[in-house]
Design an enzyme around this catalytic site. Sequence first.
Site, PDB file in Angstrom:
ATOM      1  N   ASP A 162     119.463  32.492 -81.719  1.00 11.51           N
ATOM      2  CA  ASP A 162     118.201  32.749 -82.414  1.00 11.51           C
ATOM      3  C   ASP A 162     117.536  34.010 -81.873  1.00 11.51           C
ATOM      4  OD1 ASP A 162     118.011  29.935 -83.732  1.00 11.51           O
ATOM      5  OD2 ASP A 162     118.255  29.487 -81.603  1.00 11.51           O
TER       6      ASP A 162
ATOM      7  N   ASP B 288     120.323  33.034 -86.314  1.00 10.02           N
ATOM      8  CA  ASP B 288     119.030  33.010 -87.001  1.00 10.02           C
ATOM      9  C   ASP B 288     118.219  34.230 -86.584  1.00 10.02           C
ATOM     10  OD1 ASP B 288     119.484  30.641 -88.320  1.00 10.02           O
ATOM     11  OD2 ASP B 288     118.470  29.401 -86.818  1.00 10.02           O
TER      12      ASP B 288
ATOM     13  N   ASP C  50     123.837  27.828 -82.271  1.00 12.89           N
ATOM     14  CA  ASP C  50     123.614  29.116 -82.934  1.00 12.89           C
ATOM     15  C   ASP C  50     122.964  30.059 -81.927  1.00 12.89           C
ATOM     16  OD1 ASP C  50     120.990  28.350 -82.628  1.00 12.89           O
ATOM     17  OD2 ASP C  50     120.474  28.450 -84.741  1.00 12.89           O
TER      18      ASP C  50
END
Length: 389
Positions: A206, A313, A204
């Site tokens: 962040d 995120d 992902d």
Amino acid sequence: PKPNGDSTAMLMKSYACQRRTPLKHHNSFLTEALEILAQNAEYNDNEGRSVAFRRAASVLKALPRRVRSMQDLRWLPCLGDHSQRVIKEILEDGSSREVESTRQSEQYQVMKALTGIFGVGVRTADRWFREGLRSPDDLIRTGQQLNREQQAGVQYYDDLQKPVTKAEADVISDMVEKAVHAVLPGAEIQLMGGFRRGKEVGHDVDFLITHPEEGKEEGLMPKITNWLKEQGLLLYQKTTRNSYLEKMDGPARASSNMDRFERCFSIFKLQKSAASCKSSSAASAEDVSTGRESEGPAEHHPEASGWRAVRVDLVVSPYSQFAFATLGWTGSKLFERELRRWAGQEKHMSLSSHALYDSKQNLYLRAKTEEEIFAHLGLEFIPPSERNA
Ligand code: 8DG
Ligand code: MN
Ligand code: MN
């Protein structure tokens, strides 16, 4: 007997936060094996065992050269009997039977596939496994009840399985920066997690967001996500609002990993042209011609479309907590865990992503930078690129 000439092993500190752990090291043939056993222990809800294997692997990552014999391990901390047995077998036979049979086991493979779905944890995956489900397709076929997060996880499964490259992370950074500055000029955005540690790929991307004027960051997340939604850049988002109250759950909760910042777990829609050729806008026409024929409208076919889904995120922190949030969201997970263990066991302090509390003095220790936090903890500063424990 006194160690002789084996200074690296002798000097190996026992907490990962006392050591420098580069991203690239010399012992992946051992650490990958130990981490399979760690992962498997996690699947079996055995956290103690899992952490023991992870700590053992982490020590080997910090070694300046490849382990050639058990002699090389003599003075190293954190290597339990089980880890040593596994290492010995790999050094002698090239592989460990326990690791290989774990790798091949149906439970390991299914748990890996099911927990690989966004929104699915070990508990849910384990229940599904015991009910005979084996893959994301089985969940759909058998009409399992899925929450909104898991539905998105299944829908974008193929895309989310593919690693996110640094180039893609940079494009996402630009998108986030644009969104944040559109709704709050002067806000500061920092790339966190694995990419801050120098990783070339991640699962992902962040981000940590703050504003130098304390209070300006309040309620910022919905504004950011609304802006992104209006631009058609968000495939999924779930925002949790800030719930941190220093008086109520500062020191008591501080050792927990979960923090209470306003945060957003999201899935971005990333145009492929943008990712493969960041600064060029002429790439889009070429991209269309390389895409294969679409097979149908119902599902997202990663290879055939001009975009991909990427997990992102977002975390918003008040300026006064920014250093703690930065330290807490840089990782690695084991490095974070070891920092908190060091703080508690060695310093009688509790560290969270919000604050550092000194139980002996009964007060919060302020910090504006990560360097100050390491100093409060009596630790040598370890830069992000050496926190790959
Ligand atoms: P990857 O994505 O490249 O696979 O690796 P990563 O970036 O290191 O892992 P991550 O799962 O994205 O987590 C990044 C950091 O964020 C990691 O150090 C742990 C931290 N983190 C969470 N959730 C929470 C949380 O709820 N509170 C705090 N304080 N930190 C968290 O992932
Ligand atoms: Mn990450
Ligand atoms: Mn993350």
